[in-house]
Design an enzyme around this catalytic site. Structure first.
Site, PDB file in Angstrom:
ATOM      1  N   CYS A 121      47.280  25.989  98.750  1.00  0.00           N
ATOM      2  CA  CYS A 121      47.313  27.446  98.819  1.00  0.00           C
ATOM      3  C   CYS A 121      45.939  28.039  99.126  1.00  0.00           C
ATOM      4  O   CYS A 121      45.274  28.586  98.253  1.00  0.00           O
ATOM      5  CB  CYS A 121      47.894  28.094  97.581  1.00  0.00           C
ATOM      6  SG  CYS A 121      48.383  29.780  97.977  1.00  0.00           S
ATOM      7  N   CYS A 141      51.799  31.764 102.660  1.00  0.00           N
ATOM      8  CA  CYS A 141      50.800  32.156 101.678  1.00  0.00           C
ATOM      9  C   CYS A 141      50.983  33.645 101.404  1.00  0.00           C
ATOM     10  O   CYS A 141      50.519  34.476 102.190  1.00  0.00           O
ATOM     11  CB  CYS A 141      49.425  31.866 102.277  1.00  0.00           C
ATOM     12  SG  CYS A 141      48.166  31.771 101.041  1.00  0.00           S
TER      13      CYS A 141
HETATM   14  P1  FAD Z   1      52.790  18.829  93.086  1.00  0.00           P
HETATM   15  O1  FAD Z   1      53.817  19.897  92.970  1.00  0.00           O
HETATM   16  O2  FAD Z   1      51.422  19.100  92.592  1.00  0.00           O
HETATM   17  O3  FAD Z   1      53.400  17.545  92.363  1.00  0.00           O
HETATM   18  C1  FAD Z   1      52.773  16.275  92.363  1.00  0.00           C
HETATM   19  C2  FAD Z   1      53.437  15.414  91.298  1.00  0.00           C
HETATM   20  O4  FAD Z   1      52.987  14.062  91.435  1.00  0.00           O
HETATM   21  C3  FAD Z   1      53.106  15.865  89.880  1.00  0.00           C
HETATM   22  O5  FAD Z   1      54.281  16.039  89.131  1.00  0.00           O
HETATM   23  C4  FAD Z   1      52.253  14.720  89.341  1.00  0.00           C
HETATM   24  O6  FAD Z   1      52.412  14.528  87.943  1.00  0.00           O
HETATM   25  C5  FAD Z   1      52.770  13.538  90.138  1.00  0.00           C
HETATM   26  N1  FAD Z   1      51.803  12.429  90.186  1.00  0.00           N
HETATM   27  C6  FAD Z   1      50.457  12.518  90.258  1.00  0.00           C
HETATM   28  N2  FAD Z   1      49.914  11.297  90.206  1.00  0.00           N
HETATM   29  C7  FAD Z   1      50.943  10.412  90.121  1.00  0.00           C
HETATM   30  C8  FAD Z   1      51.022   8.992  90.034  1.00  0.00           C
HETATM   31  N3  FAD Z   1      49.921   8.227  90.001  1.00  0.00           N
HETATM   32  N4  FAD Z   1      52.249   8.401  89.971  1.00  0.00           N
HETATM   33  C9  FAD Z   1      53.376   9.179  90.012  1.00  0.00           C
HETATM   34  N5  FAD Z   1      53.354  10.525  90.062  1.00  0.00           N
HETATM   35  C10 FAD Z   1      52.141  11.127  90.129  1.00  0.00           C
HETATM   36  N6  FAD Z   1      52.366  27.328  97.275  1.00  0.00           N
HETATM   37  C11 FAD Z   1      53.144  28.279  97.881  1.00  0.00           C
HETATM   38  O7  FAD Z   1      54.057  27.938  98.608  1.00  0.00           O
HETATM   39  N7  FAD Z   1      52.933  29.613  97.669  1.00  0.00           N
HETATM   40  C12 FAD Z   1      51.974  30.050  96.822  1.00  0.00           C
HETATM   41  O8  FAD Z   1      51.822  31.258  96.644  1.00  0.00           O
HETATM   42  C13 FAD Z   1      51.160  29.089  96.160  1.00  0.00           C
HETATM   43  N8  FAD Z   1      50.197  29.492  95.303  1.00  0.00           N
HETATM   44  C14 FAD Z   1      49.505  28.547  94.579  1.00  0.00           C
HETATM   45  C15 FAD Z   1      48.581  28.999  93.639  1.00  0.00           C
HETATM   46  C16 FAD Z   1      47.896  28.089  92.846  1.00  0.00           C
HETATM   47  C17 FAD Z   1      46.917  28.596  91.830  1.00  0.00           C
HETATM   48  C18 FAD Z   1      48.136  26.696  93.015  1.00  0.00           C
HETATM   49  C19 FAD Z   1      47.432  25.702  92.141  1.00  0.00           C
HETATM   50  C20 FAD Z   1      49.039  26.248  93.972  1.00  0.00           C
HETATM   51  C21 FAD Z   1      49.720  27.168  94.775  1.00  0.00           C
HETATM   52  N9  FAD Z   1      50.636  26.765  95.757  1.00  0.00           N
HETATM   53  C22 FAD Z   1      51.391  27.703  96.416  1.00  0.00           C
HETATM   54  C23 FAD Z   1      50.669  25.346  96.205  1.00  0.00           C
HETATM   55  C24 FAD Z   1      51.844  24.539  95.685  1.00  0.00           C
HETATM   56  O9  FAD Z   1      51.943  24.628  94.289  1.00  0.00           O
HETATM   57  C25 FAD Z   1      51.688  23.075  96.114  1.00  0.00           C
HETATM   58  O10 FAD Z   1      51.426  23.021  97.501  1.00  0.00           O
HETATM   59  C26 FAD Z   1      52.929  22.260  95.812  1.00  0.00           C
HETATM   60  O11 FAD Z   1      53.148  22.195  94.417  1.00  0.00           O
HETATM   61  C27 FAD Z   1      52.822  20.859  96.407  1.00  0.00           C
HETATM   62  O12 FAD Z   1      53.883  20.049  96.010  1.00  0.00           O
HETATM   63  P2  FAD Z   1      53.662  18.472  95.804  1.00  0.00           P
HETATM   64  O13 FAD Z   1      54.980  17.933  95.390  1.00  0.00           O
HETATM   65  O14 FAD Z   1      52.990  17.901  96.986  1.00  0.00           O
HETATM   66  O15 FAD Z   1      52.612  18.372  94.603  1.00  0.00           O
END
Ligand code: FAD
Length: 410
Positions: free
Chosen positions: A161, A342
């Site tokens: 983000c 965003c």
């Molecule tokens: P995540 O949702 O972070 O999940 C990753 C998972 O992998 C976690 O559950 C973790 O525990 C697990 N994991 C980590 N290491 C391991 C391991 N070794 N073995 C197994 N599992 C593991 N996005 C938007 O679309 N709009 C917004 O307005 C927005 N605002 C945001 C504001 C903030 C402050 C933040 C922090 C993020 C924002 N985002 C927004 C971004 C969004 O939250 C992420 O892009 C999204 O969560 C990515 O998904 P993901 O599954 O890749 O990662």
């Protein structure tokens, strides 16, 4: 040794969405999710927590309640990938093998990359919306600040983000404006990058808010050190002649966005590209060297904006293409267009809804008479506050894809 047809690493936005998408297409598919955490967070809500709009608890659910029925949850952390023998190694050395692997591990927030930050986070006016437990502290500081200097930082790209560092600034400044305190509070935005936002169409409207809040913009400044009790921060930059220099900045409150990178176990694996991300084809989201591996979300190398909105569009692409490879789906591969979104919270009640794909192409979800993404809009705020959370919990994480229909590959 456990074995599953599909193994998903990570139960975050991408991992749960892709599991649900696979099950909705093929309900008897044998899937396991490897995820160590008990709690799943709706991170896009944290900006709203830091702005005093959402209660923190509304952004958290138990992992158990989100893992789709029939999907096996392996509650452990992955330590290594061995794609040559189609295996992942868990901490404690257990081995799980697969026919197809999906990496959705997210990225790592490198709090330790800033000297002194760890000791002072959550105290001395030092906060960050990038952590569940700290976002409420942002709102506490904003309410408490009557005069002085408020500093907001943004590290080098890529980050998740990319708009979140400035969203924190705008919501804070808007509160001070409404309270009549803006004249007594100096606001500064220190950004490691060279521009306010990477897609130029959104910059003019953002600049109007920068001017309204009289925020100082400092590009090319990277936070390197912080001393909470002295209330000082140091930034690396370049002097006029191009030589490296350091700027010392006093603050009363500081909102830090930490540097971000691929998780160590991903970086160190054969799946990583030169920058550490899981190397995928940006359209199919299939690994470029290991055809039985896919990745989505923040951990993958596709050059989209790292957002939950991107993961929402990526999940059905991965699900479709993977089931095609397994022979369960006849229709040809589908392609991801780089969509990311965003919602820039420029003031309480108005949002600039940035939606774009690869190469900065604007990809609006709505006709411009309803929401024109380049202009601040009340309807877009309503979408973020009232519509996007249920779309996340009840559609995206449940494999209901009316907002994310993938397109056929070219
Ligand atoms: P995540 O949702 O972070 O999940 C990753 C998972 O992998 C976690 O559950 C973790 O525990 C697990 N994991 C980590 N290491 C391991 C391991 N070794 N073995 C197994 N599992 C593991 N996005 C938007 O679309 N709009 C917004 O307005 C927005 N605002 C945001 C504001 C903030 C402050 C933040 C922090 C993020 C924002 N985002 C927004 C971004 C969004 O939250 C992420 O892009 C999204 O969560 C990515 O998904 P993901 O599954 O890749 O990662």
């Amino acid at each position: 040794e456990a074995s599953h047809t599909v193994v998903i690493v990570g139960g975050g936005a991408g991992g749960i969405a892709v599991a649900a998408s696979l099950r909705s297409r093929k309900p008897d598919l044998d899937i396991a999710i490897i995820e160590p955490a008990d709690v799943h967070y709706y991170q896009p809500g944290w900006t709203m927590v830091g702005g005093g709009v959402f209660e923190p608890a509304t952004t958290a659910r138990t992992m158990a309640s989100l893992i789709p029925d029939g999907v096996r949850w392996i509650k452990a952390a992955v330590a290594a990938f061995e794609p040559e023998r189609k295996a992942v190694i868990l901490e404690g050395c257990r081995v799980v093998t697969y026919d197809r692997l999906i990496v959705a591990s997210g990225l790592t927030l490198n709090w330790g990359g800033i000297e002194g930050l760890g000791e002072t986070l959550g105290r001395n006016g030092v906060t960050s919306n990038y952590r569940y437990d700290l976002a409420p502290y942002t709102w506490e500081l904003v309410q408490g600040l009557r005069s002085g200097r408020a500093v907001f930082t943004q590290p080098p790209m890529p980050i998740k983000c990319a708009g979140a560092p400035q969203k924190a600034l705008y919501l804070s400044a808007d509160h001070w404006r409404r309270e009549g305190r803006l004249g007594n509070i100096e606001i500064d935005f220190f950004n490691a990058g060279p521009v306010l936002f990477g897609v130029k169409e959104y910059v003019p409207a953002l600049m109007e808010y920068v001017e309204r809040y009289r925020a100082g913009l400092h590009f090319g400044h990277t936070l390197t050190r912080i001393d909470g009790s002295a209330k000082r921060a140091w930034f690396a930059t370049k002097a006029g002649d191009g030589s490296p220099s350091t700027v010392e900045v006093p603050f009363d409150m500081i909102h830090v966005t930490p540097p971000q990178r691929a998780p160590d176990f991903v970086r160190a694996s054969p799946l990583a590209d030169a920058n550490g991300w899981v190397e995928v084809d940006q359209a199919s989201l299939r690994h470029t060297r290991f055809p039985d591996v896919y990745a989505l979300g923040d951990a993958c190398s596709a050059p989209n904006a790292k957002t939950a909105a991107a993961a929402r569009k990526q999940a059905p692409v991965v699900a479709h293409n993977l089931l095609h490879d397994l022979g369960y789906v006849r229709a040809p591969h589908v392609a991801y267009d780089g969509y990311g979104s965003c919602p820039l919270t420029v003031e309480r009640g108005k949002i600039l809804l940035a939606e774009f794909g690869y190469g900065g192409a604007l990809l609006p979800s709505f006709p411009s008479w309803f929401i024109d993404g380049t202009k601040p809009s009340r309807m877009a705020w309503f979408l973020k506050e009232r519509m996007l959370p249920p779309i996340y919990w009840k559609a995206m994480l449940k494999g209901r894809e009316w907002m994310a229909k993938p397109k056929a590959a070219a």
